[in-house]
Design a protein around this motif. Sequence first.
Motif, PDB file in Angstrom:
ATOM      1  N   LEU A 180       8.259   5.214 -22.420  1.00  0.00           N
ATOM      2  CA  LEU A 180       9.259   5.791 -21.555  1.00  0.00           C
ATOM      3  C   LEU A 180       9.100   6.890 -20.449  1.00  0.00           C
ATOM      4  CD1 LEU A 180      12.058   5.113 -24.232  1.00  0.00           C
ATOM      5  CD2 LEU A 180      11.796   3.967 -22.529  1.00  0.00           C
ATOM      6  N   ALA A 181       8.480   7.934 -21.308  1.00  0.00           N
ATOM      7  CA  ALA A 181       8.065   9.177 -20.523  1.00  0.00           C
ATOM      8  C   ALA A 181       7.233   8.492 -19.587  1.00  0.00           C
ATOM      9  CB  ALA A 181       6.968  10.168 -21.457  1.00  0.00           C
ATOM     10  N   LEU A 182       6.313   7.815 -19.418  1.00  0.00           N
ATOM     11  CA  LEU A 182       5.464   7.872 -18.105  1.00  0.00           C
ATOM     12  C   LEU A 182       6.626   7.072 -16.700  1.00  0.00           C
ATOM     13  CD1 LEU A 182       2.608   6.202 -18.968  1.00  0.00           C
ATOM     14  CD2 LEU A 182       2.777   8.156 -17.609  1.00  0.00           C
ATOM     15  N   VAL A 183       7.612   5.552 -17.009  1.00  0.00           N
ATOM     16  CA  VAL A 183       8.233   5.236 -16.214  1.00  0.00           C
ATOM     17  C   VAL A 183       9.411   6.616 -15.999  1.00  0.00           C
ATOM     18  CG1 VAL A 183       8.306   2.712 -17.040  1.00  0.00           C
ATOM     19  CG2 VAL A 183       9.946   4.704 -18.282  1.00  0.00           C
ATOM     20  N   GLY A 184      10.080   7.481 -17.008  1.00  0.00           N
ATOM     21  CA  GLY A 184      10.961   9.134 -16.352  1.00  0.00           C
ATOM     22  C   GLY A 184      10.157   9.218 -15.381  1.00  0.00           C
ATOM     23  N   VAL A 185       8.894   9.863 -15.620  1.00  0.00           N
ATOM     24  CA  VAL A 185       7.798  10.382 -14.378  1.00  0.00           C
ATOM     25  C   VAL A 185       8.425   9.912 -13.047  1.00  0.00           C
ATOM     26  CG1 VAL A 185       5.737  11.287 -13.165  1.00  0.00           C
ATOM     27  CG2 VAL A 185       6.599  11.522 -15.832  1.00  0.00           C
ATOM     28  N   LEU A 186       7.667   8.190 -13.692  1.00  0.00           N
ATOM     29  CA  LEU A 186       7.728   7.014 -12.048  1.00  0.00           C
ATOM     30  C   LEU A 186       8.835   7.393 -11.375  1.00  0.00           C
ATOM     31  CD1 LEU A 186       6.766   4.899 -10.710  1.00  0.00           C
ATOM     32  CD2 LEU A 186       7.514   3.046 -12.787  1.00  0.00           C
ATOM     33  N   ALA A 187      10.739   7.480 -12.220  1.00  0.00           N
ATOM     34  CA  ALA A 187      11.538   7.294 -11.623  1.00  0.00           C
ATOM     35  C   ALA A 187      11.403   8.841 -10.627  1.00  0.00           C
ATOM     36  CB  ALA A 187      12.427   6.749 -12.663  1.00  0.00           C
ATOM     37  N   LEU A 188      10.571   9.647 -11.276  1.00  0.00           N
ATOM     38  CA  LEU A 188      11.304  11.154 -10.761  1.00  0.00           C
ATOM     39  C   LEU A 188       9.965  10.711  -9.505  1.00  0.00           C
ATOM     40  CD1 LEU A 188      11.975  13.810 -10.441  1.00  0.00           C
ATOM     41  CD2 LEU A 188       9.404  14.054 -11.866  1.00  0.00           C
ATOM     42  N   GLY A 189       9.379  10.370  -9.336  1.00  0.00           N
ATOM     43  CA  GLY A 189       8.410  10.313  -8.353  1.00  0.00           C
ATOM     44  C   GLY A 189       8.886   9.360  -6.658  1.00  0.00           C
ATOM     45  N   LEU A 190       9.978   8.176  -7.575  1.00  0.00           N
ATOM     46  CA  LEU A 190       9.927   7.615  -6.431  1.00  0.00           C
ATOM     47  C   LEU A 190      11.659   8.328  -6.158  1.00  0.00           C
ATOM     48  CD1 LEU A 190       9.790   3.813  -8.075  1.00  0.00           C
ATOM     49  CD2 LEU A 190       8.759   4.885  -6.049  1.00  0.00           C
ATOM     50  N   GLY A 191      12.077   9.381  -6.700  1.00  0.00           N
ATOM     51  CA  GLY A 191      13.628   9.909  -6.557  1.00  0.00           C
ATOM     52  C   GLY A 191      13.179  10.323  -5.189  1.00  0.00           C
ATOM     53  N   ALA A 192      12.745  11.515  -5.487  1.00  0.00           N
ATOM     54  CA  ALA A 192      11.331  12.237  -4.596  1.00  0.00           C
ATOM     55  C   ALA A 192      11.575  11.920  -3.092  1.00  0.00           C
ATOM     56  CB  ALA A 192      10.429  13.094  -5.096  1.00  0.00           C
ATOM     57  N   ALA A 193      11.194  10.729  -3.428  1.00  0.00           N
ATOM     58  CA  ALA A 193      10.908   9.834  -1.728  1.00  0.00           C
ATOM     59  C   ALA A 193      11.787   8.739  -1.250  1.00  0.00           C
ATOM     60  CB  ALA A 193       9.514   8.728  -2.507  1.00  0.00           C
ATOM     61  N   ALA A 249      -4.570  -0.203 -24.097  1.00  0.00           N
ATOM     62  CA  ALA A 249      -5.592   1.292 -23.703  1.00  0.00           C
ATOM     63  C   ALA A 249      -5.172   0.491 -21.772  1.00  0.00           C
ATOM     64  CB  ALA A 249      -6.627   1.237 -23.911  1.00  0.00           C
ATOM     65  N   VAL A 250      -5.639  -0.155 -20.890  1.00  0.00           N
ATOM     66  CA  VAL A 250      -5.793  -0.746 -19.974  1.00  0.00           C
ATOM     67  C   VAL A 250      -3.873  -0.703 -19.232  1.00  0.00           C
ATOM     68  CG1 VAL A 250      -6.274  -2.749 -18.307  1.00  0.00           C
ATOM     69  CG2 VAL A 250      -7.978  -1.852 -19.754  1.00  0.00           C
ATOM     70  N   GLY A 251      -3.512  -1.928 -20.498  1.00  0.00           N
ATOM     71  CA  GLY A 251      -1.698  -1.248 -19.852  1.00  0.00           C
ATOM     72  C   GLY A 251      -1.131   0.212 -19.440  1.00  0.00           C
ATOM     73  N   LEU A 252      -1.678   0.563 -20.376  1.00  0.00           N
ATOM     74  CA  LEU A 252      -1.671   2.528 -20.183  1.00  0.00           C
ATOM     75  C   LEU A 252      -1.774   2.826 -18.896  1.00  0.00           C
ATOM     76  CD1 LEU A 252       0.044   4.812 -21.303  1.00  0.00           C
ATOM     77  CD2 LEU A 252      -2.268   5.149 -22.741  1.00  0.00           C
ATOM     78  N   LEU A 253      -3.067   2.683 -18.413  1.00  0.00           N
ATOM     79  CA  LEU A 253      -3.469   3.321 -17.829  1.00  0.00           C
ATOM     80  C   LEU A 253      -3.340   2.491 -16.646  1.00  0.00           C
ATOM     81  CD1 LEU A 253      -7.761   2.975 -18.914  1.00  0.00           C
ATOM     82  CD2 LEU A 253      -6.191   5.109 -18.172  1.00  0.00           C
ATOM     83  N   LEU A 254      -2.369   1.463 -16.475  1.00  0.00           N
ATOM     84  CA  LEU A 254      -1.784   1.170 -15.146  1.00  0.00           C
ATOM     85  C   LEU A 254      -0.633   1.392 -14.783  1.00  0.00           C
ATOM     86  CD1 LEU A 254      -2.823  -2.960 -15.390  1.00  0.00           C
ATOM     87  CD2 LEU A 254      -3.187  -1.413 -13.628  1.00  0.00           C
ATOM     88  N   LEU A 255      -0.022   1.122 -16.160  1.00  0.00           N
ATOM     89  CA  LEU A 255       1.136   2.498 -15.672  1.00  0.00           C
ATOM     90  C   LEU A 255       0.866   4.030 -15.841  1.00  0.00           C
ATOM     91  CD1 LEU A 255       4.572   2.267 -16.547  1.00  0.00           C
ATOM     92  CD2 LEU A 255       3.741   3.075 -18.873  1.00  0.00           C
ATOM     93  N   ALA A 256       0.294   4.442 -16.373  1.00  0.00           N
ATOM     94  CA  ALA A 256       0.380   6.183 -15.178  1.00  0.00           C
ATOM     95  C   ALA A 256      -0.330   6.096 -14.488  1.00  0.00           C
ATOM     96  CB  ALA A 256      -1.209   6.584 -16.494  1.00  0.00           C
ATOM     97  N   GLY A 257      -0.606   4.735 -13.914  1.00  0.00           N
ATOM     98  CA  GLY A 257      -1.506   4.910 -12.257  1.00  0.00           C
ATOM     99  C   GLY A 257      -0.303   4.861 -11.172  1.00  0.00           C
ATOM    100  N   TRP A 258       0.580   3.874 -11.883  1.00  0.00           N
ATOM    101  CA  TRP A 258       1.877   3.532 -10.861  1.00  0.00           C
ATOM    102  C   TRP A 258       3.138   5.284 -11.451  1.00  0.00           C
ATOM    103  CZ3 TRP A 258       4.607  -0.128  -8.533  1.00  0.00           C
ATOM    104  CH2 TRP A 258       3.644  -1.293  -8.252  1.00  0.00           C
ATOM    105  N   ALA A 259       3.021   5.828 -12.187  1.00  0.00           N
ATOM    106  CA  ALA A 259       3.489   6.716 -12.120  1.00  0.00           C
ATOM    107  C   ALA A 259       3.093   8.013 -11.204  1.00  0.00           C
ATOM    108  CB  ALA A 259       3.550   7.185 -14.041  1.00  0.00           C
TER     109      ALA A 259
END
Length: 275
Positions: A180-193, A249-259
């Motif tokens: 949820l923390a990472l998708v929250g940051v993902l939402a913030l980045g998209l919101g800024a754009a 762990a790869v799933g975590l890295l992919l999610l972090a990459g999106w964020a």
Amino acid sequence: MSTNTVAGVRPAAEPTASQGAAAAFRGAVAAEWTKLFSVPSTWWTMLAGLVVMAASALQLAIYAANDNTNDDPLDDRGIVTVGSVVIDSVELTQYAVLALGLLAITAEFTSGTIRTTLQCTPARGRVLLAKAVVAGAVTFALGLLLGGVGALVARPTLGGWGSAPAAGTIGDIVAVATYLALVGVLALGLGAALRSAVLTITVLFAILMIVPLSLMEPDIAVLNRIADVFPGVAGGHFMAGDTEPYPGAVGLLLLAGWAGAALLLGRAALRRRDA
């Protein structure tokens, strides 16, 4: 004796550039924290997340328990872990949490207060990073609370068909909070754009659910592999601790990459466009 020394006491050294930048960043974080918790929408969003998590966990736990009480024993699901119910409940709950991330930036564009923010902190990258730190920390803490609520609701509902090993349940709750923390940051980045709450939530809904489900529907191997790199699917593999099609762990890295990519996109838009 130096003329700058009085009674043998040397004057305090002036702060270095790095110390000044660190102090400015701390000030920006403090400002974003104050802004986030000074608006009613933050509290209403948190309450909505708690309600959705409790309702989802209750419903899924009832389904799991009922699956073990049908007439055909071969169809029984067997013992279900509380952590798995909490993880499954995130599919709907995440959209309430995402609102915290996107509203932290889109609300300022809508109201025009982003101009005041940028006047106080002209370094736009610093503003976005401060927002990301606050949004990530708050959604992580909220995720821990949501996971705890989901577990408390699911455990008694599952009854004898539920299992709640302490280490496993805590690990699942922490995984949910991290997601949820990472998708929250993902939402913030998209919101800024994108600068629009409606447009941002639409894009998030598409990349988290609609597009991956559409790719997986034909059950074609290459399309399934493409779907596996989308943030929602990758996060699901991470939370579940899967080993296929890749380790959690790869799933975590992919999610972090999106964020991270969303933040870079938001930073580029924030620097190039007028407030």
